[in-house]
Scaffold this motif. Structure first.
Motif, mmCIF file in Angstrom:
data_model
loop_
_atom_site.group_PDB
_atom_site.id
_atom_site.type_symbol
_atom_site.label_atom_id
_atom_site.label_comp_id
_atom_site.label_asym_id
_atom_site.label_seq_id
_atom_site.Cartn_x
_atom_site.Cartn_y
_atom_site.Cartn_z
ATOM 1 N N LYS A 87 -14.118 5.918 9.555
ATOM 2 C CA LYS A 87 -14.331 5.910 8.033
ATOM 3 C C LYS A 87 -13.186 6.450 7.209
ATOM 4 N N PHE A 88 -12.378 7.386 7.903
ATOM 5 C CA PHE A 88 -11.175 7.735 7.169
ATOM 6 C C PHE A 88 -10.031 7.014 7.390
ATOM 7 N N LEU A 89 -9.851 6.357 8.512
ATOM 8 C CA LEU A 89 -8.870 5.057 8.649
ATOM 9 C C LEU A 89 -9.132 4.038 7.910
ATOM 10 N N ILE A 90 -10.682 3.469 7.449
ATOM 11 C CA ILE A 90 -10.677 2.489 6.737
ATOM 12 C C ILE A 90 -9.999 3.007 5.256
ATOM 13 N N LYS A 91 -10.564 4.049 4.773
ATOM 14 C CA LYS A 91 -10.136 4.653 3.541
ATOM 15 C C LYS A 91 -8.627 4.349 3.188
ATOM 16 N N VAL A 92 -7.986 4.943 4.295
ATOM 17 C CA VAL A 92 -6.349 5.074 4.247
ATOM 18 C C VAL A 92 -5.759 3.541 4.122
ATOM 19 N N LEU A 93 -6.621 2.850 5.027
ATOM 20 C CA LEU A 93 -6.151 1.433 4.923
ATOM 21 C C LEU A 93 -6.148 0.741 3.461
ATOM 22 N N PHE A 94 -7.561 0.897 3.114
ATOM 23 C CA PHE A 94 -7.771 0.285 1.750
ATOM 24 C C PHE A 94 -6.764 1.059 0.634
ATOM 25 N N ASN A 95 -6.879 2.183 0.446
ATOM 26 C CA ASN A 95 -5.854 2.960 -0.655
ATOM 27 C C ASN A 95 -4.393 2.440 -0.384
ATOM 28 N N GLY A 96 -4.064 2.325 1.183
ATOM 29 C CA GLY A 96 -2.621 1.960 1.225
ATOM 30 C C GLY A 96 -2.236 0.500 0.733
ATOM 31 N N ILE A 97 -3.370 -0.384 1.096
ATOM 32 C CA ILE A 97 -3.186 -1.775 0.673
ATOM 33 C C ILE A 97 -3.076 -2.084 -0.980
ATOM 34 N N ILE A 98 -3.629 -1.217 -1.500
ATOM 35 C CA ILE A 98 -3.688 -1.086 -3.253
ATOM 36 C C ILE A 98 -2.234 -0.300 -3.718
ATOM 37 N N LEU A 99 -2.369 0.932 -3.098
ATOM 38 C CA LEU A 99 -1.409 1.763 -3.773
ATOM 39 C C LEU A 99 0.134 1.672 -3.502
ATOM 40 N N VAL A 100 0.435 1.571 -2.271
ATOM 41 C CA VAL A 100 1.814 1.237 -1.937
ATOM 42 C C VAL A 100 2.368 0.115 -2.733
ATOM 43 N N SER A 115 5.797 5.918 -1.158
ATOM 44 C CA SER A 115 4.710 5.203 -1.356
ATOM 45 C C SER A 115 3.628 5.280 -0.177
ATOM 46 N N ILE A 116 3.964 5.273 0.859
ATOM 47 C CA ILE A 116 3.099 5.444 1.986
ATOM 48 C C ILE A 116 2.709 6.816 2.092
ATOM 49 N N VAL A 117 3.483 7.779 2.026
ATOM 50 C CA VAL A 117 3.324 9.282 1.987
ATOM 51 C C VAL A 117 2.239 9.719 0.941
ATOM 52 N N THR A 118 2.580 9.014 -0.251
ATOM 53 C CA THR A 118 1.726 9.452 -1.571
ATOM 54 C C THR A 118 0.310 8.795 -1.440
ATOM 55 N N SER A 119 0.141 7.593 -0.650
ATOM 56 C CA SER A 119 -0.991 6.959 -0.489
ATOM 57 C C SER A 119 -1.852 7.540 0.656
ATOM 58 N N ILE A 120 -1.338 8.288 1.458
ATOM 59 C CA ILE A 120 -1.823 8.909 2.752
ATOM 60 C C ILE A 120 -2.472 10.299 2.154
ATOM 61 N N GLY A 121 -1.625 10.763 1.418
ATOM 62 C CA GLY A 121 -1.894 12.182 0.729
ATOM 63 C C GLY A 121 -3.041 12.130 -0.264
ATOM 64 N N LEU A 122 -3.161 10.916 -1.075
ATOM 65 C CA LEU A 122 -4.074 10.730 -1.908
ATOM 66 C C LEU A 122 -5.598 10.531 -0.958
ATOM 67 N N SER A 123 -5.238 9.837 -0.003
ATOM 68 C CA SER A 123 -6.438 9.381 1.014
ATOM 69 C C SER A 123 -7.093 10.689 1.603
ATOM 70 N N ILE A 124 -6.118 11.541 1.993
ATOM 71 C CA ILE A 124 -6.500 12.938 2.692
ATOM 72 C C ILE A 124 -7.521 13.659 1.698
ATOM 73 N N TYR A 138 -10.663 11.623 0.616
ATOM 74 C CA TYR A 138 -11.579 11.879 1.398
ATOM 75 C C TYR A 138 -12.327 13.004 1.612
ATOM 76 N N LEU A 139 -11.638 14.120 1.723
ATOM 77 C CA LEU A 139 -12.246 15.592 1.876
ATOM 78 C C LEU A 139 -13.052 15.892 0.600
ATOM 79 N N ILE A 140 -12.390 15.726 -0.584
ATOM 80 C CA ILE A 140 -13.273 16.145 -1.856
ATOM 81 C C ILE A 140 -14.117 15.140 -2.225
#
Length: 115
Positions: A3-16, A30-39, A42-44
């Motif tokens: 689930k987390f990898l799907i979230k990272v992928l979807f956020n990255g496709i939009i945010l980057v 952009s990638i680092v920012t997207s991964i940071g937001l995804s983490i 996902y947690l919160i």
């Protein structure tokens, strides 16, 4: 796929692409920012808020979290992200989050029916 990898992928496709288009951000930032937001989201949003409330509340929380996170990162990185660009990005991310949360609900329902 987790689930987390799907979230990272979807956020990255939009945010980057949005960060590259709207700001002076490069690919790596952009990638680092997207991964940071995804983490964080996902947690919160997915692990805490979605489990205790419903999809609408979790989506709004994720959108507010994304807005604050992107505003802070843009200020820190000195990116020229206008309010309109931020709002557009957050709305698109919110729609994707809503769909993602629905997907999580379907997965959870399937897991309970077919252990």
């Amino acid at each position: 796929m987790s689930k987390f990898l799907i979230k990272v992928l979807f956020n990255g496709i939009i945010l980057v692409p949005f960060l590259i288009w709207f700001t002076e951000a490069g690919w790596l930032s952009s990638i680092v920012t997207s991964i940071g937001l995804s983490i964080i989201a996902y947690l919160i949003g997915d692990q805490l808020i979605l489990r205790k409330t419903n999809n609408v509340v979790a989506t709004i929380a994720d959108a507010v979290l994304a807005a604050v996170y992107l505003w802070v990162v843009a200020a820190y990185m000195d990116w020229s992200l206008s309010f309109g660009e931020l709002l557009f990005t957050v709305i698109v991310l919110g729609v994707v989050e809503f769909v993602f949360h629905r997907y999580l609900g379907v997965l959870d329902k399937d897991m309970k029916q077919h252990p």
